[in-house]
Write a protein that holds these residues in place. Structure first.
Motif, PDB file in Angstrom:
ATOM      1  N   PHE A  25     -50.141 -19.687  -3.181  1.00 21.48           N
ATOM      2  CA  PHE A  25     -48.835 -20.121  -3.688  1.00 21.48           C
ATOM      3  C   PHE A  25     -47.855 -18.966  -3.790  1.00 21.48           C
ATOM      4  O   PHE A  25     -46.667 -19.139  -3.522  1.00 21.48           O
ATOM      5  N   LYS A  26     -48.324 -17.780  -4.139  1.00 21.63           N
ATOM      6  CA  LYS A  26     -47.428 -16.614  -4.191  1.00 21.63           C
ATOM      7  C   LYS A  26     -46.883 -16.289  -2.804  1.00 21.63           C
ATOM      8  O   LYS A  26     -45.700 -15.980  -2.661  1.00 21.63           O
ATOM      9  N   ARG A  27     -47.755 -16.362  -1.786  1.00 20.07           N
ATOM     10  CA  ARG A  27     -47.300 -16.100  -0.409  1.00 20.07           C
ATOM     11  C   ARG A  27     -46.286 -17.158   0.031  1.00 20.07           C
ATOM     12  O   ARG A  27     -45.266 -16.830   0.641  1.00 20.07           O
ATOM     13  N   GLN A  28     -46.559 -18.421  -0.297  1.00 21.04           N
ATOM     14  CA  GLN A  28     -45.640 -19.482   0.102  1.00 21.04           C
ATOM     15  C   GLN A  28     -44.327 -19.371  -0.655  1.00 21.04           C
ATOM     16  O   GLN A  28     -43.254 -19.624  -0.096  1.00 21.04           O
ATOM     17  N   GLN A  29     -44.413 -18.971  -1.910  1.00 26.12           N
ATOM     18  CA  GLN A  29     -43.210 -18.765  -2.713  1.00 26.12           C
ATOM     19  C   GLN A  29     -42.332 -17.687  -2.068  1.00 26.12           C
ATOM     20  O   GLN A  29     -41.116 -17.851  -1.945  1.00 26.12           O
ATOM     21  N   GLN A  30     -42.944 -16.602  -1.615  1.00 28.63           N
ATOM     22  CA  GLN A  30     -42.192 -15.526  -0.959  1.00 28.63           C
ATOM     23  C   GLN A  30     -41.600 -16.019   0.356  1.00 28.63           C
ATOM     24  O   GLN A  30     -40.460 -15.700   0.688  1.00 28.63           O
ATOM     25  N   ALA A  31     -42.364 -16.812   1.088  1.00 28.12           N
ATOM     26  CA  ALA A  31     -41.864 -17.366   2.350  1.00 28.12           C
ATOM     27  C   ALA A  31     -40.634 -18.235   2.102  1.00 28.12           C
ATOM     28  O   ALA A  31     -39.653 -18.170   2.856  1.00 28.12           O
ATOM     29  N   VAL A  32     -40.667 -19.041   1.046  1.00 26.21           N
ATOM     30  CA  VAL A  32     -39.521 -19.898   0.728  1.00 26.21           C
ATOM     31  C   VAL A  32     -38.323 -19.047   0.300  1.00 26.21           C
ATOM     32  O   VAL A  32     -37.190 -19.334   0.691  1.00 26.21           O
ATOM     33  N   CYS A  33     -38.557 -18.002  -0.457  1.00 24.54           N
ATOM     34  CA  CYS A  33     -37.459 -17.094  -0.837  1.00 24.54           C
ATOM     35  C   CYS A  33     -36.815 -16.489   0.407  1.00 24.54           C
ATOM     36  O   CYS A  33     -35.582 -16.385   0.484  1.00 24.54           O
ATOM     37  N   ASN A  34     -37.632 -16.113   1.390  1.00 24.90           N
ATOM     38  CA  ASN A  34     -37.102 -15.576   2.648  1.00 24.90           C
ATOM     39  C   ASN A  34     -36.309 -16.634   3.402  1.00 24.90           C
ATOM     40  O   ASN A  34     -35.261 -16.336   3.979  1.00 24.90           O
ATOM     41  N   GLN A  35     -36.801 -17.876   3.398  1.00 24.07           N
ATOM     42  CA  GLN A  35     -36.087 -18.973   4.049  1.00 24.07           C
ATOM     43  C   GLN A  35     -34.730 -19.197   3.385  1.00 24.07           C
ATOM     44  O   GLN A  35     -33.722 -19.427   4.077  1.00 24.07           O
ATOM     45  N   ILE A  36     -34.710 -19.142   2.058  1.00 27.40           N
ATOM     46  CA  ILE A  36     -33.461 -19.336   1.320  1.00 27.40           C
ATOM     47  C   ILE A  36     -32.465 -18.222   1.656  1.00 27.40           C
ATOM     48  O   ILE A  36     -31.286 -18.485   1.900  1.00 27.40           O
ATOM     49  N   LYS A  37     -32.950 -16.996   1.705  1.00 26.05           N
ATOM     50  CA  LYS A  37     -32.083 -15.864   2.040  1.00 26.05           C
ATOM     51  C   LYS A  37     -31.484 -16.050   3.433  1.00 26.05           C
ATOM     52  O   LYS A  37     -30.272 -15.877   3.625  1.00 26.05           O
TER      53      LYS A  37
END
Length: 151
Positions: free
Chosen positions: A86-98
């Motif tokens: 979940f931490k990795r996916q959370q970071q991936a989503v943050c990158n997508q948002i950016k």
């Protein structure tokens, strides 16, 4: 309370085909079948399907989701591994948002640019750097095309 696959499709917005596919792919080993062999979904199953949909919608591959489901079925022994997923996916989503924000800024600029070009009647009157979305759009009034009123 239990739900049929059709009811789950209606509640989740997924098609029955997708739900059957997910089941075949090992994403829903928790779903029980009745004596007739039909799937019977519970509220807890719906919550898990919602999580699967979330992971899929945020870009996680089905193989990764299957791995997560397998870990979840193993219980507390895999808590830390699931947390890391979940931490990795959370970071991936943050990158997508950016990245989406960067794309939105460029689109905002282009809307302003083409609005100005339409108002001026020509792109020739409009200047500004698309690569710098925060930059102002400048209209050269001498290049403005006079609109002829239709009678």
């Amino acid at each position: 309370m239990t739900y049929s696959i059709g009811q789950v499709a209606e509640k989740t917005g997924l098609t029955t085909y997708t739900l059957r596919y997910y089941d075949r792919e090992g994403l829903m080993p928790f779903v029980k079948r009745n004596q007739a062999g039909r799937r019977e979904f519970t509220d807890a199953n719906l919550d898990f399907i919602d999580l699967i949909t979330c992971l899929k919608d945020t870009g996680m591959q089905l193989a990764e989701i299957r791995h997560f489901v397998e870990l979840a079925m193993q219980g507390d022994a895999t808590l830390e591994t699931r947390l890391n997923i979940f931490k990795r996916q959370q970071q991936a989503v943050c990158n997508q948002i950016k990245q989406a924000k960067q794309h939105l800024a460029k689109l905002d600029y282009k809307v302003r640019y083409y609005t100005a070009a339409c108002d001026a009647g020509t792109e020739a009157a409009v200047s500004g750097d698309c690569e710098l979305p925060g930059q102002p759009i400048i209209i050269d009034n001498q290049l403005r095309v006079k609109k002829v009123k239709a009678e």
